[in-house]
Write an enzyme that holds these catalytic residues in place. Structure first.
Site, PDB file in Angstrom:
ATOM      1  N   SER A 178      70.438  23.065  29.121  1.00 54.49           N
ATOM      2  CA  SER A 178      69.755  24.287  28.710  1.00 54.49           C
ATOM      3  C   SER A 178      70.426  25.501  29.364  1.00 54.49           C
ATOM      4  O   SER A 178      71.621  25.733  29.165  1.00 54.49           O
ATOM      5  CB  SER A 178      68.273  24.190  29.061  1.00 54.49           C
ATOM      6  N   GLU A 277      66.493  21.523  17.381  1.00 56.92           N
ATOM      7  CA  GLU A 277      66.362  22.460  18.498  1.00 56.92           C
ATOM      8  C   GLU A 277      66.686  23.894  18.105  1.00 56.92           C
ATOM      9  O   GLU A 277      67.522  24.155  17.237  1.00 56.92           O
ATOM     10  CB  GLU A 277      67.298  22.057  19.636  1.00 56.92           C
ATOM     11  N   HIS A 307      64.208  19.390  23.171  1.00 51.17           N
ATOM     12  CA  HIS A 307      65.104  20.113  24.051  1.00 51.17           C
ATOM     13  C   HIS A 307      65.259  19.365  25.377  1.00 51.17           C
ATOM     14  O   HIS A 307      64.277  19.053  26.051  1.00 51.17           O
ATOM     15  CB  HIS A 307      64.540  21.514  24.295  1.00 51.17           C
TER      16      HIS A 307
END
Length: 352
Positions: A178, A277, A307
């Protein structure tokens, strides 16, 4: 970006010559579906509320505190490390065979705002086991007290620390998820900018790479992300602008879209992302830009995974498979043959 469809086995298509492979991972287990549904009715609504006032004094340290109550990873040792401006820890799985010679620099996710060593200790231990190497888990400085560039500095400090401990660059891989995926790219670019030798490889899980909201949000027909409402993305950008306008000193660079950076000289890269996502466009565009920059890259698109599903390694079978893929990539990029190829690539880039 075109890619193959499938229902049983991974499908592979080669794009941009031999530099980019796109691999569809069509498996979608009941546990993965359960996790997705749980996030849709719990975390996603909370993020929607947060997006209306991202600069409010939210308890951003709560998740890290709660994660600190979890038991230490089984079959792994954890050793605290102090970097110049942040804490870190060395994690070694007992089954890892190359902890004295191979290392991974790991940068956790959490929108530069939440998470830390506690939240990602379990994943780091799993990656140590699958890759066979030591993992340096970096608890970098975060917003709202620090701009994104401070996190990049801390990642670079972690890389220098690994070099000082005797880990050669050709046996180090930089990884993150991320926002940590953003940092994996940003830190590796900083490594090159500092005149240091590049690491052997780079791993980005559900990476944020593009700060342009139009390229991410204005795509009709996209499925709904199980975790992030679109409003959360705009709220995140407002927070980044707020923090950097208040805290960023003149000597540091503001956060920027890494898909627009000069990516030449980056090492072979593995990108993993879920098919639904919000950051899927980031992953696809980054993979394409890397290939155009003569960087070898594999983009794995995991069907309907949430995610950073890899964090759920104890729950979701696809997470276990994905971490095994990371381990194989790390072992391959740090092999002797791959290192010789890397030397030839760096010489070619340097002659341009």
């Amino acid at each position: 970006m075109g890619r193959t469809k499938g229902a049983a086995a991974p499908q592979v298509v080669s794009l941009a010559g031999d530099k980019l492979r796109v691999v569809d991972k069509p498996r979608h287990s009941k546990r993965a579906a359960l996790l997705s549904n749980a996030l849709r009715v719990s975390v996603k609504p909370a993020l929607s509320v947060w997006s209306y006032a991202p600069g409010a004094p939210w308890p951003t340290g709560l998740l890290e505190s709660v994660a600190g109550l979890l038991p230490a990873p089984r079959h792994a040792t954890v050793e605290p490390v102090t970097l110049p401006d942040c804490d870190a820890e060395l994690i070694r799985a007992r089954s890892a065979a190359h902890t004295d010679t191979h290392a991974m620099l790991y940068l956790h996710g959490g929108a530069f705002l939440v998470g830390g060593l506690n939240t990602h200790r379990g994943l780091a231990a799993r990656l140590s086991a699958t890759s066979g190497c030591t993992v340096l888990n970096v608890g970098y400085r975060m917003m709202p007290e620090h701009p994104v560039s401070s996190a990049v500095e801390d990642g670079l400090a972690g890389y220098r620390w690994l070099l000082e401990q005797g880990y050669p660059p050709e046996r180090i891989v930089v990884a993150g998820d991320s926002a940590g995926g953003y940092l994996a790219f940003a830190v590796t670019l900083a490594i090159l900018g500092a005149g240091l030798e590049a690491p052997a490889g780079l791993v980005a899980m559900s990476p944020l790479t593009d700060l342009d909201p139009e390229r991410k949000l204005d795509q009709p027909g996209r499925p709904s992300c199980a975790l992030f409402p679109r409003s959360a993305w705009r709220g995140f950008l407002r927070l980044v602008d707020l923090v950097e306008s208040e805290l960023l000193p003149d000597l540091l660079q503001p956060a920027s879209s890494l898909v627009d950076a000069d990516l030449r000289g980056l090492p072979p890269t593995l990108i993993q992302v879920g098919s639904d996502e919000l950051v899927l466009p980031d992953a696809e565009l980054m993979a394409s830009r890397l290939a155009r920059s003569d960087v070898e890259v594999e983009l794995q698109i995991w069907e309907k995974q949430v995610h950073v599903f890899q964090v759920a390694v104890d729950l979701v079978p696809e997470a276990r498979e994905a971490t095994r893929e990371v381990g194989r990539f790390v072992r391959r990029t740090t092999s002797a043959d791959q290192r010789r190829q890397a030397v030839r690539r760096r010489r070619a880039v340097g002659s341009v």
